[in-house]
Enzyme design. Structure first.
Site, PDB file in Angstrom:
ATOM      1  N   SER A  59     -56.384  57.140  31.638  1.00  0.00           N
ATOM      2  CA  SER A  59     -54.986  57.149  31.191  1.00  0.00           C
ATOM      3  C   SER A  59     -54.690  58.300  30.247  1.00  0.00           C
ATOM      4  CB  SER A  59     -54.652  55.839  30.483  1.00  0.00           C
ATOM      5  OG  SER A  59     -54.772  54.761  31.366  1.00  0.00           O
ATOM      6  N   GLU A  60     -55.622  58.587  29.380  1.00  0.00           N
ATOM      7  CA  GLU A  60     -55.395  59.590  28.340  1.00  0.00           C
ATOM      8  C   GLU A  60     -55.516  61.022  28.851  1.00  0.00           C
ATOM      9  OE1 GLU A  60     -54.271  59.290  25.394  1.00  0.00           O
ATOM     10  OE2 GLU A  60     -54.681  57.267  24.719  1.00  0.00           O
ATOM     11  N   SER A  61     -56.587  61.312  29.576  1.00  0.00           N
ATOM     12  CA  SER A  61     -56.867  62.715  29.916  1.00  0.00           C
ATOM     13  C   SER A  61     -57.160  62.974  31.383  1.00  0.00           C
ATOM     14  CB  SER A  61     -58.068  63.205  29.097  1.00  0.00           C
ATOM     15  OG  SER A  61     -59.246  62.559  29.558  1.00  0.00           O
TER      16      SER A  61
END
Length: 187
Positions: A59-61
């Site tokens: 989700s983040e990167s």
């Protein structure tokens, strides 16, 4: 007749895609795992579900080590530099250099330590942990205290920040998807 052959070919391709969609090989291609050993090692060390770590990284990167957000979060788990400094101090980590948040091993270690910290703070409540990872514990505590949000999965839509609301939904989706695809392969 030419149209019939084209239609038959398209139907065959669509049926093939439909049948392949259910195979583990296709799902693993769609949801790959990078840095598996680092994730498993950190998960064991800090007693954090490896599928949660995977979901946060995805989700983040999207597994990109050099990712920097508009707000300044860095690396695989998109950790804010101020938060990272606090974690390094609390956990007594010894980064090799100033660019440590770009190092996948260190970033996963720091991010997983922080997930463990949040899991302890919110007594294992995954929904609150994910929300706090995104918005910060201060915001989440404020929403809970003011009763803007109950903290339950059923009330995710009540999270005051749209970004956090979508983030929680996305991480939960990836968590469930990775868990289903890799069923006990990361333990």
């Amino acid at each position: 007749m030419r149209l019939g052959k084209r239609a038959a070919f398209i139907l065959l391709v669509l049926m093939s895609v439909f049948l392949l969609q259910g195979t583990p090989l296709v799902w693993k291609w769609m949801y790959p795992i990078k840095y598996q050993q680092e994730i498993v090692t950190a998960a064991i060390k800090y007693n954090v579900d490896p599928y949660l770590i995977l979901a946060v990284i995805r989700s983040e990167s999207g597994f990109k080590t050099d990712r920097v957000s508009k707000k300044g979060a860095v690396g695989l788990m998109q950790i804010m530099p101020d938060t990272a400094e606090w974690i390094v101090s609390q956990a007594k980590f010894r980064p090799q250099d100033e660019q440590y948040l770009y190092d996948p091993v260190m970033n996963i270690e720091i991010g997983t330590w922080y997930l463990n910290f949040l899991l302890n703070r919110y007594e294992g409540d995954l929904i609150k942990v994910i929300a706090a990872y995104n918005a910060g514990p201060g915001k989440v505590n404020g929403w809970l205290e003011s009763q803007q949000w109950s903290g339950h999965r059923e009330t995710i839509e009540d999270i005051p920040f749209g970004e956090t609301r979508q983030y929680v939904q996305r991480v939960l989706y990836y968590h469930d998807r990775y868990k289903r695809i890799y069923d006990f392969q990361l333990r």
